[in-house]
Design a protein around this motif. Sequence first.
Motif, short mmCIF file in Angstrom:
data_model
loop_
_atom_site.label_atom_id
_atom_site.label_comp_id
_atom_site.label_asym_id
_atom_site.label_seq_id
_atom_site.Cartn_x
_atom_site.Cartn_y
_atom_site.Cartn_z
N SER A 296 47.34 -18.39 16.94
CA SER A 296 47.26 -17.44 15.87
C SER A 296 47.39 -18.38 14.72
O SER A 296 46.82 -18.14 13.63
CB SER A 296 48.53 -16.45 15.97
OG SER A 296 48.43 -15.91 17.05
N LEU B 4 44.96 -18.47 11.84
CA LEU B 4 44.98 -18.39 10.23
C LEU B 4 44.63 -19.65 9.48
O LEU B 4 44.21 -19.34 8.38
CB LEU B 4 46.71 -17.87 10.23
CG LEU B 4 47.05 -16.61 10.94
CD1 LEU B 4 48.74 -16.49 10.51
CD2 LEU B 4 46.35 -15.60 9.80
N ALA C 193 39.47 -13.93 12.57
CA ALA C 193 40.25 -12.65 12.47
C ALA C 193 40.29 -11.83 13.57
O ALA C 193 40.97 -11.33 14.04
CB ALA C 193 39.56 -12.02 11.29
N LYS D 63 42.98 -10.66 16.14
CA LYS D 63 43.36 -9.34 16.31
C LYS D 63 43.42 -8.86 17.70
O LYS D 63 44.26 -8.20 18.45
CB LYS D 63 42.13 -8.35 15.60
CG LYS D 63 42.37 -6.96 15.71
CD LYS D 63 41.46 -6.18 15.02
CE LYS D 63 40.00 -6.12 15.98
NZ LYS D 63 39.30 -4.98 14.99
N THR E 124 47.85 -6.19 14.52
CA THR E 124 46.76 -5.76 14.93
C THR E 124 46.04 -4.88 13.67
O THR E 124 44.90 -5.09 13.30
CB THR E 124 46.77 -4.99 16.12
OG1 THR E 124 47.68 -5.71 17.07
CG2 THR E 124 45.64 -4.79 16.79
N THR F 231 45.33 -6.97 10.54
CA THR F 231 44.09 -7.82 10.84
C THR F 231 42.69 -6.70 10.88
O THR F 231 41.61 -7.36 10.41
CB THR F 231 44.08 -8.27 12.14
OG1 THR F 231 45.28 -8.45 12.62
CG2 THR F 231 43.45 -9.78 12.03
N GLU G 23 39.51 -7.07 8.60
CA GLU G 23 38.27 -7.23 9.22
C GLU G 23 37.23 -6.16 8.73
O GLU G 23 36.07 -6.78 8.53
CB GLU G 23 38.47 -6.76 10.80
CG GLU G 23 37.82 -7.94 11.53
CD GLU G 23 37.93 -7.69 13.05
OE1 GLU G 23 37.10 -6.97 13.69
OE2 GLU G 23 38.92 -8.29 13.71
N VAL H 186 46.55 -12.82 4.59
CA VAL H 186 46.47 -13.76 5.32
C VAL H 186 48.04 -14.18 5.34
O VAL H 186 48.65 -14.44 6.32
CB VAL H 186 45.81 -14.95 5.00
CG1 VAL H 186 46.21 -16.12 6.08
CG2 VAL H 186 44.28 -14.46 5.37
N MET I 287 50.20 -12.20 7.30
CA MET I 287 50.20 -12.51 8.80
C MET I 287 50.78 -13.62 9.18
O MET I 287 51.45 -13.35 10.21
CB MET I 287 48.61 -12.62 9.01
CG MET I 287 47.76 -11.55 9.13
SD MET I 287 45.92 -11.78 9.17
CE MET I 287 45.32 -10.37 8.37
#
Lengths: 152, 702
Positions: free
Chosen positions: B14, B18, B45, B49, B61, B64, B68, B93, B96
Amino acid sequence: MNEFEEMDFEKKKYIVFQLHDEEFAIPVSQVQGLEKLLKITRVPGAAPEVKGVINLRGVITPVIDLKICLDLPVSEFTESTRIILVNVNNSEVGLLVDDASDVLDIDMKNIEPSPDVIGGKEVAYVDGVYSIDKRLLLLLNLNRALNVDPVQ
Amino acid sequence: MDVNQYLELFLEESREHLQNINEQLLLFEKNTDDLGIINEIFRSAHTLKGMAASMSFEDLTNLTHKMENVLDAIRNQKVKADTSLIDVILEAVDHMEEMITDISTGGQGSCDVSDVVDKLLKIEAGESPASISNSKPLETSASPKNDAVKLLDESPFEDYEGEVIKQGLQQGNSLYQIQVKLVSSCVLKAVRVYMIFEAIEEHGEVIKSLPPAQDLEEEKFDTEFTLYLLTKSGKDALLERLNKISEIEEIKITKIDLIADKKSEKVVVEAAAEAVAVSAPPEMPVQEVKTVEQSSPLSTAQSTPPKSKEATEKAISKPPASKTIRVNIDRLDVLMNLFEELVVDRGRLEQIANELNHVELNETVERMSRTTGDLQNIILNMRMVPIETVFNRFPRMVRQLAKDLGKKIELKLVGAETELDRTVIDEIGDPLVHLLRNAADHGLESPEERQKIGKNPIGTITLRAYHSGNHVFIEVEDDGHGLSREKILKKAVSNGVLSEKNAAGLTDKQVYQLIFASGFSTAEKVSDVSGRGVGLDVVTNTINSLGGSISIDSELGKGSIFSVQLPLTLSIISVMLVELGSGRFAIPLSSVIETAIIKRTDMLNAHSQKVIDFRGKIVPLLFLKDIFEIEDTKENKDFYSVILVRKGEKIAGLVVDSFIGQQEIVLKSLGDYLQNIFAISGSTILGDGEVALIIDCNALIK
């Protein structure tokens, strides 16, 4: 230290060692170990009291001559010369002493303030005196003696 | 099977994704027409996800997914990308990253993201009302058909999964349903599941599994499970791959057609039967629904157990992915410590062997030395990390800096692949941040100013890393106004760092070096970014503590280069051992040029300095016994043993009593009590247990 003695907080164990012709004592809690004289490697440019460094089981440890710190006459190393390992400010340091003979229980109540008679540079490093069987022990304040305590 | 094992992997990957998104976003900002970049971001991305979904981190999820959608809108040119939009995405981001951090500390990755979600939705809705319907109608439109079809069992895809599938199909993938039945005697079902997952993930991406992946890992299923796979490979390739796994009773692979209805932006799940009616040839359902039956005893006989492992390995090595394992850094540190002990013992053994002079012992010790030498190379290499890991966070930082300062800055990264010891990598980040901030704030002029003096309004900062000898150089170069000697001197004198008398005699480099003194800042006004006088002295301290040095080159009006020199590795170095009096000293080979024996008569006097003429160069001699106040030297009357050392361009000759030889040593610090000893950078334990001090040639040469 067993539990009994810890309960009796008026008494503390001290290590007694000799410097020149005087006897000093420091609390056992500050001491990490006792070593015979090891080969000391001189460190050029270090403070005069730093005799050098030793290899203590893989850890480089500085060795300090307490006699220089306390303005006592310096003498040659002998068979009985010992290195006391102490922990000062989280770093381990070895102290060169003439002899480390004893571990004593010292009753905190019987400690007297250091008499002015001692005089000299020494007096600033002594927290108090304790007499036992005609012996006079000077209780050393290590942090001040090694000049690591900011409060002078 | 340990779920945590996957968690580690999930976190690592991940973070990589990122990071990739971050980098690509910055690229995209410079070139908003390049849809290839958006696709790249989208892919990252998207994978993120998928991973989050399979690890069931709902919030991640969801976020993201929202992001998306926006990316998709950009890709389909429904939304025009500009800086403010990229800001919002970067913000997402960031969130995330927070979630990932939360997950790594044992949380569920929950985080309040309503704000940024709002923004994302607004962008999506504000610019293209059609796309906002993207997320919802999918389920409603898809589920009734599902019911009718039964092909997808009673599990309609979640809306985000539908989205994933839609994207996948657009990229030329096909969706397969894979039904697997394990033999009932299968003992380690989770292992089989793992192998199956691994096998089909070589081909594509698992969108969904029934029951969920976690239940499969915990063996919470009977013998059957179903996977949905997006892949570019054909069914036969999948079958061939899966057939190599033993203990599978039956595999059914079915192609599923999902038809994306462009007009309404809805994804409709079509049954194979319906697909016939729409477009596909009539025989398709029959052909595509191909069932492979395997009788279990036969299959195990075919791929005999010992071979099957080989086969798996072979199959894995097919894709060009490099074979790596992730190892906890602590373990490497422990390995390194153990190895250091070994090096000390090796030295001791070599010495004993020399004293005994026993042939077989000598041979064995020599072989051991060679093996440990190789081992050392491998261990040191294992700890090497490309400096990229430090560099890659800077583009983002510089972008923010440029915004905060109202300047236009272009950051160039050169040599990001240069490798450095991990211990150095860990420490070098902060100093570089300081230097970059400094370059951006003090170094570069404002765009207006730059235009006035005829420079490109966009300032350039170059971050460069390269190897040279046993050192790594990292340079921060800016094309700003450079350092002003007068300004620095004025400030130094007024701050009491320097007396006016001394000021005149300094070289430019020495003057520049002054700005590293603490409490020094030449910026006229204190800004948010820098100028408070802390920073550069922290930089020097950190770099010195790493055994490195820093220097500045500057030209007024043209710019400055801050150059950091660092040792490649910090723990084991090659040294030249020398004798001085009764003691031994070590001189790092990295600074040694050569050794020489010089006749006393060849020594010349230049003023009060003793020099020699060495290969046409006048080299000053330094008598270590004087510098280190060593009394008991065994001085040779007629010859001097000289070691020529260098620091940058400068060369000096160190006079010692005798040379002992070259050795690998383990660097040990002198401890907190003995700090700032002149010309001694550390110590080491020699083979006989004695301590030798390491000479710091950089301090000796001025």
